[in-house]
Scaffold this active site. Structure first.
Site, PDB file in Angstrom:
ATOM      1  N   CYS A   1      56.398  50.053  33.420  1.00 16.06           N
ATOM      2  CA  CYS A   1      55.956  48.728  32.966  1.00 16.06           C
ATOM      3  C   CYS A   1      55.389  48.732  31.557  1.00 16.06           C
ATOM      4  CB  CYS A   1      54.926  48.149  33.932  1.00 16.06           C
ATOM      5  SG  CYS A   1      53.347  49.037  33.958  1.00 16.06           S
TER       6      CYS A   1
ATOM      7  N   CYS B   1      52.029  48.367  38.396  1.00 18.41           N
ATOM      8  CA  CYS B   1      53.358  48.315  39.010  1.00 18.41           C
ATOM      9  C   CYS B   1      53.465  49.181  40.261  1.00 18.41           C
ATOM     10  CB  CYS B   1      54.423  48.734  37.999  1.00 18.41           C
ATOM     11  SG  CYS B   1      54.188  50.423  37.373  1.00 18.41           S
TER      12      CYS B   1
ATOM     13  N   ASP C   1      54.387  64.952  33.746  1.00 17.26           N
ATOM     14  CA  ASP C   1      55.142  65.510  32.633  1.00 17.26           C
ATOM     15  C   ASP C   1      56.456  64.764  32.416  1.00 17.26           C
ATOM     16  OD1 ASP C   1      53.151  67.452  32.329  1.00 17.26           O
ATOM     17  OD2 ASP C   1      54.107  68.751  33.808  1.00 17.26           O
TER      18      ASP C   1
ATOM     19  N   ASP D   1      58.347  67.107  26.665  1.00 19.92           N
ATOM     20  CA  ASP D   1      56.913  67.230  26.914  1.00 19.92           C
ATOM     21  C   ASP D   1      56.589  68.691  27.163  1.00 19.92           C
ATOM     22  OD1 ASP D   1      54.227  65.941  27.617  1.00 19.92           O
ATOM     23  OD2 ASP D   1      54.648  67.125  29.415  1.00 19.92           O
TER      24      ASP D   1
ATOM     25  N   GLU E   1      55.788  66.075  20.742  1.00 19.61           N
ATOM     26  CA  GLU E   1      54.436  65.667  20.376  1.00 19.61           C
ATOM     27  C   GLU E   1      53.902  66.535  19.244  1.00 19.61           C
ATOM     28  OE1 GLU E   1      52.017  64.268  24.152  1.00 19.61           O
ATOM     29  OE2 GLU E   1      53.076  66.130  24.566  1.00 19.61           O
TER      30      GLU E   1
ATOM     31  N   CYS F   1      52.741  53.999  31.051  1.00 22.14           N
ATOM     32  CA  CYS F   1      53.626  53.926  32.208  1.00 22.14           C
ATOM     33  C   CYS F   1      55.055  53.748  31.724  1.00 22.14           C
ATOM     34  CB  CYS F   1      53.225  52.766  33.117  1.00 22.14           C
ATOM     35  SG  CYS F   1      54.301  52.570  34.559  1.00 22.14           S
TER      36      CYS F   1
END
Length: 294
Positions: free
Chosen positions: A191, A210, A217, A28, A130, A188
Site C-alpha cells: 500500500c 492493509c 528483507d 537488500d 542501499e 509497505c
C-alpha cells in the site's frame, strides 16, 4: 530536473548472456545466515536469496584457542619493565597461524560475494542497493552489541556495493544507490504506507493498514527495485505490481516511490583496482532522471 553524475568508460567485451534476466532488481543486504542478499523485482517476485557464509563466525573456535596460547608466549612487549623486547620464535609462528586463519575466513567471504555480485551485474540492467553507513553501524553499543558487531563485520556489507560498482562497469549495467535515509524496510510494498515503529527484531513486515504479511528483507528489496524503476523510467514505473490505488499519503500506491530520497545513479567506479581491464578512461557526464547515460 534532477541530474545524476555518471562515469562513462570505454566499452569492454560483454558476454552474450548479460542482461537476459529481469531488467530492474532491488538488492537488500543483511546479516542473517539465510539472507545475506535478497534480490527482488518491482512486481514483487523474489528471485534469489544468497545465504551468508559466516566464515568469521565459523573460525571463532580456532581463533580463541590460538589467541589463548598466543597470550602465554613471549611477545615483543614486556609489561613488567614496559619496554620492547625480541619476541620468541613460537610467538612469531603463532602470530602467523592467527593471520592465516583470518585470511582464510576473508577468502571464503570474498569468494561468495564475488560470485553473487558477478551474477547480478551480468543478469540485470539496473541494480538498486542501499547506501549503508557500515562503519557507523558498529561504532557504538559496547558489549551489548558484541554479537551484532561481529555479524556486521562477518557480512562485509560495504564490499557488496563496492564490488557492484566496478562490475556494473565491466558488464554494461547500471548501479542505482538509494539514499542513506530511504526507508526501504519501513515502507509497505503493497500500500505504500510507512511503518515508523519497525524494530530490528521484527523479521516479518505486517502492514498496519492493509494487513499484508511479507518477509522483511523481501519487502525492502521490492521497494528498492521500484525506486530504481522510477529513476530509470522518469517516474512512470513499468512493473506489474499488484499494489492498490494511491493512499492518502499522496503517492501512487507503489511503496518505494513515496519517499524517494536522494538517489545516485552510477555506471561504474573507475578508480577501483580490477583485473577485468586496464584501459578505463574516465569521462564525467550527466544523466537525467530518465536514466539515459551520457
Amino acid at each position: 530536473m534532477a541530474h545524476f553524475q555518471v562515469l562513462v568508460h570505454r566499452a569492454v567485451e560483454v558476454p552474450a548472456h548479460v542482461g537476459l534476466g529481469d531488467p530492474v532488481v532491488g538488492v537488500d543486504v543483511g546479516v542473517k545466515a539465510d539472507a545475506l542478499l535478497v534480490v527482488a523485482t518491482p512486481d514483487g517476485r523474489e528471485l534469489e536469496r544468497v545465504p551468508a557464509p559466516k566464515s568469521l563466525t565459523a573460525a571463532q573456535g580456532r581463533l580463541r584457542a590460538l589467541q589463548r596460547r598466543h597470550a602465554r608466549q613471549v611477545g615483543p612487549y614486556d609489561p613488567s619493565t614496559k619496554t620492547t623486547r625480541q619476541p620468541s620464535k613460537r610467538w612469531v609462528r603463532q602470530q602467523r597461524r592467527i593471520g592465516r586463519t583470518h585470511a582464510h575466513a576473508a577468502a571464503v567471504r570474498r569468494h561468495v560475494l564475488h560470485k553473487a555480485t558477478t551474477a547480478l551485474a551480468q543478469r540485470h540492467r539496473v541494480i538498486v542497493v542501499e547506501t549503508l553507513n557500515a562503519s557507523g553501524m558498529r561504532s557504538a553499543g559496547g558489549a551489548r552489541k558484541k554479537g551484532l558487531n561481529l555479524a556486521l563485520a562477518d557480512a562485509a556489507l560495504a564490499q557488496i556495493r563496492r564490488m557492484l560498482g566496478y562490475k556494473t562497469c565491466w558488464y554494461g549495467s547500471v548501479l542505482v544507490e538509494a539514499g542513506r535515509f530511504f526507508p526501504s524496510s519501513k515502507l509497505c510494498s503493497w500500500c505504500g504506507r510507512r511503518k515508523p515503529n519497525l524494530t530490528l527484531a521484527d523479521r516479518t513486515y505486517v502492514g498496519e493498514h492493509c494487513g499484508v504479511t511479507v518477509d522483511r528483507d523481501r519487502n525492502a528489496a521490492i521497494n528498492l527495485a521500484r525506486l530504481g524503476e522510477t529513476q530509470c523510467t522518469g517516474g512512470t514505473g513499468t512493473g506489474t505490481g499488484s499494489s492498490p490505488a494511491a493512499t492518502d499519503s499522496g503517492g501512487d500506491g507503489r511503496g518505494a516511490t513515496q519517499e524517494s530520497a536522494t538517489t545516485r545513479v552510477v555506471n561504474a567506479a573507475g578508480c577501483e583496482a580490477s583485473t577485468r581491464h586496464d584501459d578505463t578512461v574516465g569521462q564525467t557526464g550527466t544523466v537525467s532522471s530518465e536514466g539515459e547515460a551520457a
